[in-house]
Design a protein around this motif. Sequence first.
Motif, PDB file in Angstrom:
ATOM      1  N   ASP B  84       0.833  -1.200   0.000  1.00  0.00           N
ATOM      2  CA  ASP B  84       0.000   0.000   0.000  1.00  0.00           C
ATOM      3  C   ASP B  84       0.868   1.251   0.000  1.00  0.00           C
ATOM      4  O   ASP B  84       0.607   2.202  -0.722  1.00  0.00           O
ATOM      5  N   TYR B  88       1.083   4.034  -2.809  1.00  0.00           N
ATOM      6  CA  TYR B  88       0.857   5.447  -2.489  1.00  0.00           C
ATOM      7  C   TYR B  88       1.934   6.318  -3.125  1.00  0.00           C
ATOM      8  O   TYR B  88       1.631   7.339  -3.750  1.00  0.00           O
ATOM      9  N   CYS B 172      -4.538  -0.349  -4.390  1.00  0.00           N
ATOM     10  CA  CYS B 172      -5.199   0.462  -3.354  1.00  0.00           C
ATOM     11  C   CYS B 172      -4.350   1.670  -3.027  1.00  0.00           C
ATOM     12  O   CYS B 172      -4.854   2.795  -2.895  1.00  0.00           O
ATOM     13  N   ARG B 176      -5.232   5.652  -3.444  1.00  0.00           N
ATOM     14  CA  ARG B 176      -5.147   6.544  -2.290  1.00  0.00           C
ATOM     15  C   ARG B 176      -4.214   7.729  -2.586  1.00  0.00           C
ATOM     16  O   ARG B 176      -4.556   8.884  -2.332  1.00  0.00           O
ATOM     17  N   GLU B 180      -5.397  11.644  -3.220  1.00  0.00           N
ATOM     18  CA  GLU B 180      -4.920  12.650  -2.280  1.00  0.00           C
ATOM     19  C   GLU B 180      -4.400  13.881  -3.014  1.00  0.00           C
ATOM     20  O   GLU B 180      -4.526  15.003  -2.547  1.00  0.00           O
ATOM     21  N   SER B 185      -8.822  12.825   0.654  1.00  0.00           N
ATOM     22  CA  SER B 185      -8.132  11.855   1.488  1.00  0.00           C
ATOM     23  C   SER B 185      -9.041  10.640   1.640  1.00  0.00           C
ATOM     24  O   SER B 185     -10.167  10.766   2.121  1.00  0.00           O
ATOM     25  N   GLN B 187      -9.583   6.145   2.100  1.00  0.00           N
ATOM     26  CA  GLN B 187      -9.080   4.819   2.442  1.00  0.00           C
ATOM     27  C   GLN B 187      -9.457   3.895   1.299  1.00  0.00           C
ATOM     28  O   GLN B 187     -10.572   3.992   0.780  1.00  0.00           O
ATOM     29  N   ALA B 188      -8.541   3.039   0.919  1.00  0.00           N
ATOM     30  CA  ALA B 188      -8.875   2.077  -0.133  1.00  0.00           C
ATOM     31  C   ALA B 188      -8.403   0.712   0.324  1.00  0.00           C
ATOM     32  O   ALA B 188      -7.300   0.573   0.841  1.00  0.00           O
ATOM     33  N   VAL B 205     -13.437   2.011  -1.806  1.00  0.00           N
ATOM     34  CA  VAL B 205     -12.818   3.316  -1.592  1.00  0.00           C
ATOM     35  C   VAL B 205     -13.768   4.146  -0.742  1.00  0.00           C
ATOM     36  O   VAL B 205     -14.937   4.287  -1.083  1.00  0.00           O
TER      37      VAL B 205
END
Lengths: 229, 221
Positions: B84, B88, B172, B176, B180, B185, B187-188, B205
């Motif tokens: 994750d 990101y 994910c 995210r 962002e 903002s 959560q995934a 999501v």
Amino acid sequence: MDSQVVPGVPTRGAVDSTVLDFLLMELVAESVSEAFPMRTTLTAKRGVDVDRTSVPLPQWHAPNRAWMKPESAEPNQSSGTAEMPPLQRVEEAGFYVGERLVRKESERASPEQTGMTELDALKVVCRDIWRTVFGKQVDSLKTNHRGVYVIFDASFRWLRYVHEMPDSIGTPSWYCIFPAGLIRGVLTELGYPCAVQGVCEPAPPSVVFTVRMLSASASESATMLSDPP
Amino acid sequence: MSEAPRERLQASQTERNSSEKVPRPVATSAGAAANAAALSKIGEQAFQRGELVNSELAALTYGALVRQLVLDYAHPQQVNEQLDRIGYNIGLRLVDDFLARSAAPPCRSFAASAEIIARVAFRMYLGVNAKVAHIASDGSEYSILFDSNPLAEFAELPEPMKGSLWYSNVICGVIRGALEMVQYSVQARFERDILRGDDCNEIRVSLVRELEERVPTDNEI
């Protein structure tokens, strides 16, 4: 030669090249960050966690370490990859990919891979693998006919943006390590174990890979070893 | 062309208003369907315009990355977290590439981002078709469903990891990170994964908050 296809055109699916670019960058960054002090403490901490005797590992996890470089498969098996110098892990990842790339292709192609000469294997790398991986053929292949081959590519795909890189992200040669491993994986899988080194010469977008076949020296040392003192 | 975003926004709003757990009648979703088709076309065009590589190569490279993490970390849960985080990092930068190349209409609302991610981004980068489903009634959550996943093309989860490792968790992270950068903002997380024996892949999501754009206090301009 033509029947031993390692086709360059995407066969089943394709993804955007950006995906691969980012994955490679992260692979290098991931491995290199191991070398940073902050991460080292983490690794040390993790070392306690990764006590491989107490954690039940999945079956494919430990027993066969054939994918590791012969020289790293030393007696201290327990330390595993943690002890490896960070960039060697990138090389190893490249090896893993190259090896499987050939395997995937040979599943589809005829199994007539055995009669391939050393030069044919090199041609597979320069022509087919290069086209698959980097979207073009190499610019030149030279050999001294004694087990050393020099592959030159004047505009290497993965180094296109390297000159824009700030120093903090590393030196261009870091990004030659993965492809060097990949070449080694391909050639080893085709039956020609070798050592491959990649350098950015003369300047970043161009790259030189030097392939040294191990077979000649290995058989030499084998005969030397087999001689009783 | 300039009408497109507004239409799409309206479509997603009607979608938002009318979507409960029950499947919506076909008539009310006609606008949304047309909009989705238009977005799919944008995604396909962006995919064709881009430089393509063999998906096997990407699958193997991703496999090498996951393999390393699995060797490094004792617990699959930690591997998920690392994937994750890597995703990101990718998402933060990928969004620039996406905005520059996709020609997708801007996300005017969080709900509107769903169709853009599913129809345009998935198509453009991974070459797969994804769709949006299970939109929460207040529009703050949605699921992205997709059947084929080029990253997991050759993957097979060993039995002990079937319940714990989300192999493609990097996606994910990408979602995210990318959202962002457009001030959402989120959560995934994976809800379903074909590798685990589910019938399709599902990423959930959910909006945490909308970020405000501020001028940095130490701005020297």
